[in-house]
Design an enzyme around this catalytic site. Structure first.
Site, PDB file in Angstrom:
ATOM      1  N   HIS A 420       0.816  -1.212   0.000  1.00 25.92           N
ATOM      2  CA  HIS A 420       0.000   0.000   0.000  1.00 25.92           C
ATOM      3  C   HIS A 420       0.857   1.272   0.000  1.00 25.92           C
ATOM      4  CE1 HIS A 420      -3.939   1.664   0.016  1.00 25.92           C
ATOM      5  NE2 HIS A 420      -4.526   0.659   0.668  1.00 25.92           N
ATOM      6  N   ARG A 421       2.154   1.138   0.204  1.00 32.03           N
ATOM      7  CA  ARG A 421       3.019   2.319   0.150  1.00 32.03           C
ATOM      8  C   ARG A 421       3.245   2.797  -1.277  1.00 32.03           C
ATOM      9  NH1 ARG A 421       8.095  -0.056   3.333  1.00 32.03           N
ATOM     10  NH2 ARG A 421       7.606  -1.694   1.796  1.00 32.03           N
TER      11      ARG A 421
END
Length: 449
Positions: A420-421
């Site tokens: 998700h980064r």
């Protein structure tokens, strides 16, 4: 006068710091050539044969099979410049520890060494794994070289490794305390198969044994299996991935009927067979070209997302040694036929345990076909330091609304686990939807050709 050189366990690359001795390919007294494999070791990445840079006579070995050695530890010593054995018998060093000190005597004067030996004379030198069995001639009494040469054979002893179908079989026997010499192999020429070892292990467990004396209670009861080698490396990588990567998963069902029909048409046209994995790989590389965020890695030290220029596609492969992830280099530049051929080559090497460290590292995206295990879905752990993994379930007939009517179609569940980064749900969902659209309508790929 021969020079005795020490060969140490070399740096095997990819940050590896240790290796386990699986099988010695030479013994003390063997003549080895330059770059001849002398030992088979298992690293955290693969099973590899280690070649010796010296040519000569092996005078000592260090480490038994099953021993873990750090890089730089001595493996063996070789007497370089020693005359190769010819017609006359040459004495064999009594042990690895005594071989080094006795090497100058035995190699410089074979006759005198025989007279001082315990009476065992090695007959028939060989090189490497080609010499699986050797014979020792035991003279009637300790005598001079002439008497030994004229002495008939009194006993013949078997030496060298027992012939087994693979090093994995030897290791299985060792871990279960099984003596391979007591087994009768069911393979060609008495070759010991894995089924032979497993049958012997089951038989040993069925033999009733006297109950041991009571022992004090301990904190944990049960079998303890060391986390080392490949299993240990997998544990470390998965733990690091789970600790460092904030992952999320999304999934979708797709109608794969047209994709399977396209594959059938390709294979009916002749040429090498096209695998489903190769078609999915081609779809992945096309999707990654549209969504490059998912072909990246995160450098937290500099707080940067590094988008990678090409796709090195990893794929999960189950082997006897556990799960491995071979990598197809430059997958984005390969067509379906080339991808099929490379998948087949790497899969065969994985099952044979001959993948190199370079073939197991450097991936930028992983394709996980867990459908081969008969399951529909999964939420896999990302292969650190990659940013995403596409999971593919089994393709099975299911009720499906097709063109407004209920029909039986070949349906597959696709899942995307992503870091998700590097992106948000919109990018991940767009990637997964494009993959599903290509599965349902393979002609969409024509635009990328």
């Amino acid at each position: 006068m021969p020079q005795v050189l020490e060969f140490k366990l070399p740096d095997l690359g990819e940050g590896l710091t240790e290796a386990e001795i699986v099988r010695w390919l030479v013994e003390v007294g063997d003549v080895v050539a330059v770059d001849q494999p002398v030992v088979e070791v298992e690293t955290a990445k693969a099973m590899v044969e280690v070649p010796c840079p010296y040519g000569g006579v092996v005078t000592a070995r260090f480490g038994e099979e099953g021993t873990e050695l750090p890089v730089g530890s001595p493996l063996l010593t070789v007497a370089v410049g020693a005359a190769a054995p010819s017609a006359g018998p040459v004495s064999r060093a009594p042990s690895a520890s005594a071989a080094s000190s006795a090497s100058s005597t035995s190699l410089a004067s074979p006759a005198s060494a025989e007279a001082e030996s315990s009476g065992n004379v090695l007959v028939g030198y060989g090189t490497g794994a080609a010499v699986a069995r050797r014979r020792r001639i035991r003279p009637v009494a300790a005598a001079g070289p002439a008497a030994v040469a004229d002495t008939a054979v009194v006993t013949v002893e078997t030496d060298g490794p027992v012939p087994v179908i693979s090093p994995l079989v030897r290791r299985l026997a060792r871990e279960n305390g099984l003596d391979l010499r007591a087994l009768k192999g069911s393979g060609p020429d008495g070759l010991i198969l894995r089924s032979d070892v497993e049958s012997a292990i089951r038989g040993a467990k069925e033999v009733p044994v006297q109950a041991p004396a009571p022992v004090p209670a301990v904190a944990a009861v049960g079998e303890r299996v060391p986390l080392r080698g490949m299993r240990g490396a997998v544990a470390d990588k998965l733990s690091r991935s789970r600790h460092e990567i904030p992952d999320a998963t999304c999934w979708v069902d797709a109608d794969a009927t047209e994709l399977m029909a396209a594959r059938t048409s390709m294979n009916q046209a002749g040429g090498p067979p096209v695998s489903v994995l190769a078609l999915l790989a081609r779809i992945c590389t096309s999707a990654l070209a549209r969504f490059p965020e998912l072909n990246s890695t995160v450098d937290m030290a500099s707080r940067e997302i590094v988008r990678l220029p090409g796709v090195n596609l990893g794929f999960a492969a189950q082997t006897e040694r556990g799960l491995v992830v071979p990598v197809v280099r430059d997958a984005h530049a390969r067509n379906v036929d080339e991808l099929s051929a490379e998948f087949a080559r790497l899969t065969e090497s994985a099952r044979a345990g001959s993948l190199t460290p370079a073939e197991l590292t450097g991936g930028t995206f992983t394709l996980n076909n867990y459908g081969v295990f008969g399951v529909d879905g999964s939420t896999p752990i990302i292969n650190h330091p990659e940013a995403a993994m596409l999971g593919v379930g089994r393709i099975v007939p299911k009720p499906w609304v097709h063109e407004g009517e209920l029909a039986v179609r070949k349906v597959v569940q696709l899942s995307l686990t992503f870091d998700h980064r590097v992106c948000d749900g919109g990018t991940a969902g767009g990637f997964l939807r494009y993959v599903a659209d290509c599965v349902e309508h393979p002609t969409l790929l024509l635009r990328t050709l």
